[in-house]
Design a protein around this motif. Structure first.
Motif, PDB file in Angstrom:
ATOM      1  N   ASP A 183       0.543   3.123  14.307  1.00  0.00           N
ATOM      2  CA  ASP A 183       0.482   2.802  12.876  1.00  0.00           C
ATOM      3  C   ASP A 183       1.847   3.004  12.213  1.00  0.00           C
ATOM      4  O   ASP A 183       2.459   4.062  12.344  1.00  0.00           O
ATOM      5  CB  ASP A 183      -0.557   3.687  12.184  1.00  0.00           C
ATOM      6  CG  ASP A 183      -0.641   3.365  10.702  1.00  0.00           C
ATOM      7  OD1 ASP A 183      -0.977   2.220  10.371  1.00  0.00           O
ATOM      8  OD2 ASP A 183      -0.324   4.245   9.888  1.00  0.00           O
ATOM      9  N   ALA A 194       0.817  -1.212   0.000  1.00  0.00           N
ATOM     10  CA  ALA A 194       0.000   0.000   0.000  1.00  0.00           C
ATOM     11  C   ALA A 194       0.849   1.259   0.000  1.00  0.00           C
ATOM     12  O   ALA A 194       0.533   2.254  -0.663  1.00  0.00           O
ATOM     13  CB  ALA A 194      -0.920  -0.008   1.221  1.00  0.00           C
ATOM     14  N   SER A 195       1.944   1.238   0.749  1.00  0.00           N
ATOM     15  CA  SER A 195       2.654   2.496   0.992  1.00  0.00           C
ATOM     16  C   SER A 195       3.358   3.025  -0.257  1.00  0.00           C
ATOM     17  O   SER A 195       3.498   4.245  -0.404  1.00  0.00           O
ATOM     18  CB  SER A 195       3.662   2.318   2.133  1.00  0.00           C
ATOM     19  OG  SER A 195       4.612   1.331   1.811  1.00  0.00           O
TER      20      SER A 195
HETATM   21  P1  ADP Z   1       1.166  -3.157   3.079  1.00  0.00           P
HETATM   22  O1  ADP Z   1       0.100  -2.888   4.109  1.00  0.00           O
HETATM   23  O2  ADP Z   1       0.607  -3.355   1.723  1.00  0.00           O
HETATM   24  O3  ADP Z   1       2.116  -4.229   3.506  1.00  0.00           O
HETATM   25  P2  ADP Z   1       3.042  -1.165   4.028  1.00  0.00           P
HETATM   26  O4  ADP Z   1       3.253  -2.090   5.173  1.00  0.00           O
HETATM   27  O5  ADP Z   1       4.264  -0.702   3.340  1.00  0.00           O
HETATM   28  O6  ADP Z   1       2.030  -1.792   2.966  1.00  0.00           O
HETATM   29  O7  ADP Z   1       2.277   0.139   4.530  1.00  0.00           O
HETATM   30  C1  ADP Z   1       1.290   0.077   5.524  1.00  0.00           C
HETATM   31  C2  ADP Z   1       0.837   1.478   5.870  1.00  0.00           C
HETATM   32  O8  ADP Z   1       0.178   2.065   4.768  1.00  0.00           O
HETATM   33  C3  ADP Z   1      -0.160   1.541   6.999  1.00  0.00           C
HETATM   34  O9  ADP Z   1       0.485   1.585   8.251  1.00  0.00           O
HETATM   35  C4  ADP Z   1      -0.952   2.796   6.715  1.00  0.00           C
HETATM   36  O10 ADP Z   1      -0.363   3.940   7.349  1.00  0.00           O
HETATM   37  C5  ADP Z   1      -0.796   2.974   5.234  1.00  0.00           C
HETATM   38  N1  ADP Z   1      -2.060   2.691   4.553  1.00  0.00           N
HETATM   39  C6  ADP Z   1      -2.560   1.487   4.224  1.00  0.00           C
HETATM   40  N2  ADP Z   1      -3.745   1.625   3.581  1.00  0.00           N
HETATM   41  C7  ADP Z   1      -3.988   2.959   3.511  1.00  0.00           C
HETATM   42  C8  ADP Z   1      -5.031   3.766   2.952  1.00  0.00           C
HETATM   43  N3  ADP Z   1      -6.088   3.214   2.333  1.00  0.00           N
HETATM   44  N4  ADP Z   1      -4.924   5.115   3.063  1.00  0.00           N
HETATM   45  C9  ADP Z   1      -3.862   5.679   3.673  1.00  0.00           C
HETATM   46  N5  ADP Z   1      -2.840   4.981   4.206  1.00  0.00           N
HETATM   47  C10 ADP Z   1      -2.901   3.638   4.134  1.00  0.00           C
END
Ligand code: ADP
Ligand code: MG
Ligand code: MG
Length: 208
Positions: free
Chosen positions: A189, A77-78
């Motif tokens: 978070d 996501a990040s």
């Molecule tokens: P993944 O969850 O795909 O493994 P990462 O671990 O790199 O990706 O990033 C996770 C972070 O991304 C979370 O702690 C949160 O802050 C952020 N995040 C996840 N989904 C969203 C969203 N829909 N909007 C904003 N930030 C988000």
């Protein structure tokens, strides 16, 4: 902000997410899949490689390239979220070699809008928005009050840190942590924490 300060900020952010990669991963292991530190380190290492190999004339291009790099190099996501934020930030900066404070404030706003549009998170959903939103507000208020960049950046970093810490008590409503429901409460978070590191890097490189 000129090209030199822009690249200094991104290099400082890279150094900081690398130094704190274990912390970010530990936070993500508690409520996600334990890769946030790895993701951020990989993405920002690639950004530094791009900076090393490119001559920039426009300050906005630094961030557009950084954003595109994060999108292409970071899964999860990040990567898309930070990548879109930096790309929108760069595109919103005034054209040319340097940006003034109102230009920076407007671009920070555009970056947050990009995150909210892509991820759909509201403040309070326990995401990076919970650090970014208060940082933006602090930055805008400092600029409106006549502060110079170092003071505005320091205020933004403080607000981001407070916002990141305040995610601990929240229940996640977006991202992987939301799968845990109320069990996500009691953990800070990871993305809000890395957002704080990025704002702190700006405060560090602008500090007098
Ligand atoms: P993944 O969850 O795909 O493994 P990462 O671990 O790199 O990706 O990033 C996770 C972070 O991304 C979370 O702690 C949160 O802050 C952020 N995040 C996840 N989904 C969203 C969203 N829909 N909007 C904003 N930030 C988000
Ligand atoms: Mg993760
Ligand atoms: Mg992942």
């Amino acid at each position: 902000m000129d090209v030199a300060l822009a690249t200094a900020w991104l290099r400082a952010a890279a150094g900081s997410v690398t130094a704190e990669a274990d912390l970010l991963t530990r936070l993500d292991a508690a409520i996600g899949d334990g890769d946030h530190g790895v993701n951020m380190r990989r993405g920002f290492t690639a950004v530094v490689t791009v900076l090393d190999g490119t001559e920039f004339t426009a300050v906005g291009d630094v961030f557009v390239r950084a954003g595109a790099t994060l999108i292409s190099k970071v899964g999860g996501a990040s990567g898309p979220l930070y990548g879109s934020a930096f790309r929108a930030f760069g595109k919103a900066l005034p054209p040319g070699a340097r940006a003034d404070l109102p230009g920076l404030a407007g671009a920070l706003h555009a970056g947050l809008e990009a995150v909210r549009k892509l991820g759909g998170a509201q403040p309070g959903d326990k995401t990076m928005v919970d650090a970014y939103q208060p940082a933006l507000t602090a930055f805008e208020e400092a600029v409106a009050g006549g502060a110079a960049l170092p003071e505005a950046a320091a205020g933004a970093a403080r607000a981001a840190g407070d916002g990141a810490r305040a995610t601990t008590s929240l229940t996640a409503r977006k991202g992987r942590a939301s799968y845990l429901g109320e069990r996500s409460a009691g953990h800070q978070d990871p993305g809000a924490t890395s957002t704080w590191l990025i704002f702190q890097a700006l405060a560090d490189v602008t500090a007098p």
